[in-house]
Motif scaffolding. Structure first.
Motif, PDB file in Angstrom:
ATOM      1  N   ARG A   1       0.834  -1.208   0.000  1.00 13.62           N
ATOM      2  CA  ARG A   1       0.000   0.000   0.000  1.00 13.62           C
ATOM      3  C   ARG A   1       0.870   1.261   0.000  1.00 13.62           C
ATOM      4  N   GLY A   2       1.947   1.251   0.763  1.00 11.47           N
ATOM      5  CA  GLY A   2       2.860   2.390   0.795  1.00 11.47           C
ATOM      6  C   GLY A   2       3.586   2.584  -0.519  1.00 11.47           C
ATOM      7  N   VAL A   3       4.005   1.481  -1.160  1.00  9.26           N
ATOM      8  CA  VAL A   3       4.640   1.565  -2.477  1.00  9.26           C
ATOM      9  C   VAL A   3       3.669   2.222  -3.455  1.00  9.26           C
ATOM     10  N   ALA A   4       2.418   1.793  -3.442  1.00  8.37           N
ATOM     11  CA  ALA A   4       1.407   2.365  -4.343  1.00  8.37           C
ATOM     12  C   ALA A   4       1.196   3.850  -4.061  1.00  8.37           C
ATOM     13  N   ALA A   5       1.153   4.233  -2.778  1.00  9.47           N
ATOM     14  CA  ALA A   5       0.936   5.645  -2.422  1.00  9.47           C
ATOM     15  C   ALA A   5       2.107   6.514  -2.873  1.00  9.47           C
ATOM     16  N   ALA A   6       3.323   6.038  -2.698  1.00  5.65           N
ATOM     17  CA  ALA A   6       4.493   6.818  -3.112  1.00  5.65           C
ATOM     18  C   ALA A   6       4.548   6.935  -4.635  1.00  5.65           C
ATOM     19  N   ARG A   7       4.238   5.866  -5.325  1.00 10.02           N
ATOM     20  CA  ARG A   7       4.209   5.921  -6.795  1.00 10.02           C
ATOM     21  C   ARG A   7       3.121   6.878  -7.270  1.00 10.02           C
TER      22      ARG A   7
ATOM     23  N   MET B   1       6.798   9.612  -6.918  1.00 16.20           N
ATOM     24  CA  MET B   1       8.122   9.418  -6.335  1.00 16.20           C
ATOM     25  C   MET B   1       8.734   8.075  -6.743  1.00 16.20           C
ATOM     26  N   THR B   2      10.047   8.004  -6.698  1.00 24.09           N
ATOM     27  CA  THR B   2      10.754   6.743  -6.885  1.00 24.09           C
ATOM     28  C   THR B   2      10.622   5.957  -5.588  1.00 24.09           C
ATOM     29  N   VAL B   3      10.369   4.661  -5.694  1.00 26.61           N
ATOM     30  CA  VAL B   3      10.156   3.857  -4.495  1.00 26.61           C
ATOM     31  C   VAL B   3      11.065   2.635  -4.507  1.00 26.61           C
ATOM     32  N   TYR B   4      11.739   2.427  -3.387  1.00 22.24           N
ATOM     33  CA  TYR B   4      12.471   1.184  -3.152  1.00 22.24           C
ATOM     34  C   TYR B   4      11.690   0.420  -2.096  1.00 22.24           C
ATOM     35  N   GLY B   5      11.335  -0.802  -2.406  1.00 25.14           N
ATOM     36  CA  GLY B   5      10.643  -1.636  -1.440  1.00 25.14           C
ATOM     37  C   GLY B   5      11.644  -2.280  -0.495  1.00 25.14           C
ATOM     38  N   LEU B   6      11.265  -2.444   0.739  1.00 23.92           N
ATOM     39  CA  LEU B   6      12.110  -3.111   1.730  1.00 23.92           C
ATOM     40  C   LEU B   6      11.375  -4.352   2.202  1.00 23.92           C
ATOM     41  N   ALA B   7      11.873  -5.507   1.786  1.00 25.42           N
ATOM     42  CA  ALA B   7      11.210  -6.779   2.085  1.00 25.42           C
ATOM     43  C   ALA B   7      11.694  -7.362   3.406  1.00 25.42           C
TER      44      ALA B   7
ATOM     45  N   THR C   1       7.445 -10.369  -3.452  1.00 30.24           N
ATOM     46  CA  THR C   1       6.434 -10.421  -4.513  1.00 30.24           C
ATOM     47  C   THR C   1       5.349  -9.372  -4.324  1.00 30.24           C
ATOM     48  N   ARG C   2       5.078  -8.972  -3.091  1.00 29.88           N
ATOM     49  CA  ARG C   2       4.043  -7.956  -2.835  1.00 29.88           C
ATOM     50  C   ARG C   2       4.567  -6.543  -3.042  1.00 29.88           C
ATOM     51  N   LEU C   3       5.885  -6.392  -3.213  1.00 28.69           N
ATOM     52  CA  LEU C   3       6.496  -5.075  -3.402  1.00 28.69           C
ATOM     53  C   LEU C   3       6.956  -4.877  -4.843  1.00 28.69           C
ATOM     54  N   GLY C   4       6.432  -5.680  -5.742  1.00 27.24           N
ATOM     55  CA  GLY C   4       6.875  -5.696  -7.129  1.00 27.24           C
ATOM     56  C   GLY C   4       6.714  -4.395  -7.887  1.00 27.24           C
ATOM     57  N   ASP C   5       5.853  -3.478  -7.435  1.00 28.05           N
ATOM     58  CA  ASP C   5       5.677  -2.198  -8.119  1.00 28.05           C
ATOM     59  C   ASP C   5       6.770  -1.195  -7.776  1.00 28.05           C
ATOM     60  N   ALA C   6       7.625  -1.531  -6.813  1.00 33.26           N
ATOM     61  CA  ALA C   6       8.747  -0.652  -6.465  1.00 33.26           C
ATOM     62  C   ALA C   6       9.804  -0.724  -7.563  1.00 33.26           C
ATOM     63  N   ARG C   7      10.558   0.341  -7.724  1.00 35.23           N
ATOM     64  CA  ARG C   7      11.621   0.339  -8.735  1.00 35.23           C
ATOM     65  C   ARG C   7      12.647  -0.741  -8.426  1.00 35.23           C
TER      66      ARG C   7
END
Length: 127
Positions: free
Chosen positions: A72-78, A82-88, A94-100
């Motif tokens: 949800r946070g990755v989606a909000a930042a996108r 903004m550029t988003v790095y997911g932290l797993a 797999t749930r953070l796949g929309d992050a750069r």
């Protein structure tokens, strides 16, 4: 692209407080405003402040890098541009796949930092 601002999602990225924070928020809203469940607090209030953080710092959203640990946070930042790095660290990659880029730990930020922030002072401190 060089970034001027890094926004860390503090609830989960730096400390795992997301669940507690949203439970407290739901309780406060229920006590003071209107009955609110934990799920409603997450849906309506989580990850809504990225654009506000950029505005308060006087930085354009496209010049921001967000470090985020939830889908949800990755989606909000996108959505904020903004550029988003997911932290797993907790959420599966797999749930953070929309992050750069998806990182397994904060340690993985060490190598890309110079390219993300080509600042002479930063380069000097890394020597």
């Amino acid at each position: 692209m060089a970034h001027e601002l890094v926004v860390f999602d503090n609830s989960g990225v730096l400390v795992d407080s997301e669940s507690l924070g949203n439970r407290l928020l739901a309780g406060m809203l229920t006590d003071e405003v209107a009955p609110t469940t934990f799920a409603e607090a997450v849906e309506h209030y989580l990850g809504k402040s990225f654009a506000d953080a950029a505005r308060r710092c006087g930085v354009a959203p496209e010049a921001c890098l967000v470090i985020e640990d939830s889908a949800r946070g990755v989606a909000a930042a996108r959505a904020a541009g903004m550029t988003v790095y997911g932290l797993a660290s907790v959420t599966p990659r797999t749930r953070l796949g929309d992050a750069r880029q998806v990182l397994g730990s904060m340690r993985e930020l060490r190598d890309p930092i110079p390219a993300l922030f080509p600042d002479p002072l930063l380069q000097e401190t890394r020597r």
